[in-house]
Enzyme design. Structure first.
Site, PDB file in Angstrom:
ATOM      1  N   LYS A   1       0.934  -1.293  -0.244  1.00 30.54           N
ATOM      2  CA  LYS A   1      -0.124   0.017   0.116  1.00 30.54           C
ATOM      3  C   LYS A   1       0.989   1.203   0.038  1.00 30.54           C
ATOM      4  O   LYS A   1       2.003   1.217   0.551  1.00 30.54           O
ATOM      5  CB  LYS A   1      -0.941  -0.051   1.259  1.00 30.54           C
ATOM      6  CG  LYS A   1      -1.758  -1.092   1.225  1.00 30.54           C
ATOM      7  CD  LYS A   1      -2.988  -0.527   2.089  1.00 30.54           C
ATOM      8  CE  LYS A   1      -4.256  -1.895   2.062  1.00 30.54           C
ATOM      9  NZ  LYS A   1      -4.898  -1.906   3.197  1.00 30.54           N
TER      10      LYS A   1
ATOM     11  N   HIS B   1       1.328   6.649   2.879  1.00 32.95           N
ATOM     12  CA  HIS B   1       0.677   7.879   2.533  1.00 32.95           C
ATOM     13  C   HIS B   1       0.958   8.671   3.900  1.00 32.95           C
ATOM     14  O   HIS B   1       1.591   8.504   4.871  1.00 32.95           O
ATOM     15  CB  HIS B   1      -0.729   7.715   2.261  1.00 32.95           C
ATOM     16  CG  HIS B   1      -1.552   7.270   3.515  1.00 32.95           C
ATOM     17  ND1 HIS B   1      -2.243   7.977   4.678  1.00 32.95           N
ATOM     18  CD2 HIS B   1      -1.803   5.780   4.054  1.00 32.95           C
ATOM     19  CE1 HIS B   1      -2.602   6.898   5.387  1.00 32.95           C
ATOM     20  NE2 HIS B   1      -2.326   5.818   4.973  1.00 32.95           N
TER      21      HIS B   1
ATOM     22  N   HIS C   1       1.097   7.911   7.650  1.00 32.89           N
ATOM     23  CA  HIS C   1       1.860   7.209   8.432  1.00 32.89           C
ATOM     24  C   HIS C   1       3.150   8.324   8.642  1.00 32.89           C
ATOM     25  O   HIS C   1       4.154   7.991   9.623  1.00 32.89           O
ATOM     26  CB  HIS C   1       2.586   6.047   7.558  1.00 32.89           C
ATOM     27  CG  HIS C   1       1.828   5.003   7.671  1.00 32.89           C
ATOM     28  ND1 HIS C   1       0.865   4.540   6.414  1.00 32.89           N
ATOM     29  CD2 HIS C   1       1.103   4.174   8.596  1.00 32.89           C
ATOM     30  CE1 HIS C   1       0.319   3.535   6.832  1.00 32.89           C
ATOM     31  NE2 HIS C   1       0.426   3.397   7.902  1.00 32.89           N
TER      32      HIS C   1
END
Ligand code: ARG
Length: 564
Positions: free
Chosen positions: A125, A128, A131
């Site tokens: 993933k 983004h 985080h």
């Protein structure tokens, strides 16, 4: 020298209260005319059975002037203390100059281990902005604790295990290709993952297939694991680019997959301790007594869960690191998750459950429209950092086009601005991205502190070098200098406070206040044009401020360029 303690000792000698108790009540008056420190006598009224102003009078008559204090004054119920300014400045500045970058260091954490679980993105993933917070708060807490002598273990608990990888394998086998994944990395993995979800709405049997693949992963199936490992490697490469930009390191990348073969004995232990209950085919730990929903340990299909891995990881970490504290940095939407499995550890009879601390933080929101969202709604960390650098570059081109090494400086300032913005408010508050605000060189921002540091460096470049022993500190007795010295003196305590509260903002804010005080000092006091004695004394202030700002920024994970 601890002035507060000296004052408390002198007070304690003339009233029947311990110096420690008095020190805790000594105040710093907002108004400098009321002294540098003040002691309110109200609390003594009970013990001494007199009106507070009367007590203050008596103390005023009897007290011996504490070391470092020039004058004691009684106003109403207050005993006010005025410092001997230049003696105080000398004490503080000499300490900072002598200790240099070691100023603020302490041994309070000596012999203690703190495990810090931070960043921990989910592989396959995109990394983004959500985080970002875990990464920068965790890194700051790491640096701060290390400065205090703690043995720190930084762990990236990657989300690299779970049914979602079964889904990804199914998606890849159905709609993916080696070429596309090699070319577009996580983007392509995201694309097929999203496609899986869309398709599964029509074809729920895809979910069963995915579960089967995850069970294969758990059982060590070669094909399943080699695909998973490939996705893993691609993700790590992308994450490391971001970590490099942020200057963040980890001591261990032990993600969820690391615990695959370690969960069975833990599940067994839960069973033996009579904590595991069957519920609709799944295995749970009941938390009714704790007023929480049950903690799911094993799914109906045999799959383990996020909590199963967290419980296993905690036991592993206790055994491996024998931590005094293990802290977890995630957004506050995981509050329940942590509360639940901490309760399970407690029920297992481990009293160190008290040392597990969830450190939650607020969400990130965007000053919309201003951020490029190349990929739908997810703002990628990498894009964001590049944009921060580009925006900073524009400002530099405007303000200081002849600056050497513009590229490198733009990187330090742009990224520093993002980190500082994240650490400026108490962590529980939401963070808003606004380039205008976070890159404002005059605001309460990273660039402002960095700029102040660079200004100090610039003064020092133009001045002669000198020895601390040559400085005549009696030249320093103005209010602006005093203010700077008080803030420098408070720096070590702020580091400790930031650690105790697990709150880097304590330090971030203090740096802004130091920068503001320094700019006032600089405005009020000509430096390079002053006569030698005065110049050297003021330069000592400049060196001390430069040292503390650079060190403070370092503890927050921010570079301090010498020129901007
Ligand atoms: N991977 C999780 C997420 O992105 C965060 C993991 C935090 N650490 C932990 N030990 N649970 O939400």
């Amino acid at each position: 020298m601890d002035i507060k303690m000296e004052i408390a000792k002198s007070l304690s000698a003339v009233c029947s209260v311990s110096a420690e108790e008095i020190a805790a009540a000594v105040e710093v008056p907002a108004n400098g005319e009321m002294g540098d420190y003040a002691y309110p006598c109200f609390r003594l009224a009970k013990v001494m059975r007199k009106a507070p102003p009367l007590i203050a009078q008596e103390i005023g008559e009897k007290i011996e002037k504490p070391v470092g204090v020039a004058r004691v004054q009684i106003v109403g119920a207050y005993v006010n203390f005025f410092l001997d300014k230049s003696a105080y400045a000398k004490e503080v500045l000499q300490t900072v100059l002598e200790q240099g970058t070691q100023y603020g260091k302490s041994e309070v954490g000596k012999g203690k281990t703190i495990v810090i679980d931070y960043s921990s993105p989910n592989i396959a993933k995109p990394f983004h902005v959500g985080h970002l917070r875990s990464t920068v708060i965790g890194n700051a807490l790491y640096q701060i604790h290390a400065r205090l002598g703690y043995h720190c273990v930084g762990i990236n608990h990657l989300g690299d295990w779970g049914t979602q990888f079964g889904k990804l394998i199914v998606a890849y086998r159905k709609w993916g290709s080696k070429e596309a994944v090699e070319k577009d990395g996580i983007q392509e993995l995201m694309r097929i993952y999203v496609k899986f979800h869309d398709e599964a709405e029509q074809m729920p049997e895809l979910n069963d297939e995915a579960r089967l693949w995850f069970v294969k992963m758990q059982d060590g199936d070669e094909e399943a694991l080699s695909l998973w490992k490939w996705f893993y490697d691609i993700s790590i490469q992308e994450f490391e680019r971001v970590y490099d930009m942020l200057g963040v390191r980890f001591d261990a990348y032990t993600g969820e997959s690391f615990y695959n073969d370690k969960m069975a004995p833990v599940v067994e232990e839960l069973k033996e301790k009579g904590l595991l209950k069957e519920s609709e085919g799944a295995m749970i730990v009941d938390l009714e007594e704790e007023n929480m929903p049950p903690c799911l340990i094993i799914r109906k299909d045999g799959g383990t869960l996020y909590a199963t891995r967290d419980i296993t990881a905690a036991l592993y970490r206790k055994k491996t690191y024998d931590f005094d504290k293990c802290i977890y940095l995630t957004a506050l939407d995981q509050n329940l998750h942590f509360a639940q499995w901490f309760a399970v550890i407690k029920k297992m009879g481990y009293d160190w459950y008290k040392d597990l601390i969830h450190v939650p933080f607020g969400l990130v929101s965007l000053d919309s429209g201003k951020l490029s969202t190349r990929h739908g709604n997810v703002v990628l960390m990498e894009d964001l950092l590049h944009q921060a650098i580009a925006e900073t570059k524009k400002i530099i081109e405007e303000k200081n086009p002849s600056l050497p090494e513009k590229e490198a400086v733009a990187k330090k300032v742009g990224i520093g601005a993002v980190i500082f913005n994240d650490l400026y408010n108490t962590r529980i508050k939401d963070v808003v991205f606004s380039w205008e605000r976070m890159l404002n060189f005059d605001g309460e921002t990273g660039p402002y502190v960095q700029y102040t540091h660079a200004r100090a460096c610039s003064i020092l470049r133009k001045a002669e070098t000198f020895q601390t022993s040559e400085v005549d500190f009696s030249k320093l007795d103005d209010e602006a200098t005093m203010q700077v010295c008080k803030l420098l003196e408070a720096f070590p305590a702020k580091i400790q406070d930031a650690a105790a509260k697990l709150e880097p903002s304590v330090l971030t804010r203090h740096l802004v206040v130091i920068a503001q005080a320094f700019n006032k000092f600089y405005h009020d006091n000509p430096i390079l044009s002053s006569e030698t004695d005065v110049r050297l004394a003021r330069l000592a202030v400049v060196v001390a401020v430069k040292t503390v700002l650079a060190e403070g920024l370092r503890l927050l994970g921010i570079d301090a360029p010498e020129q901007m």
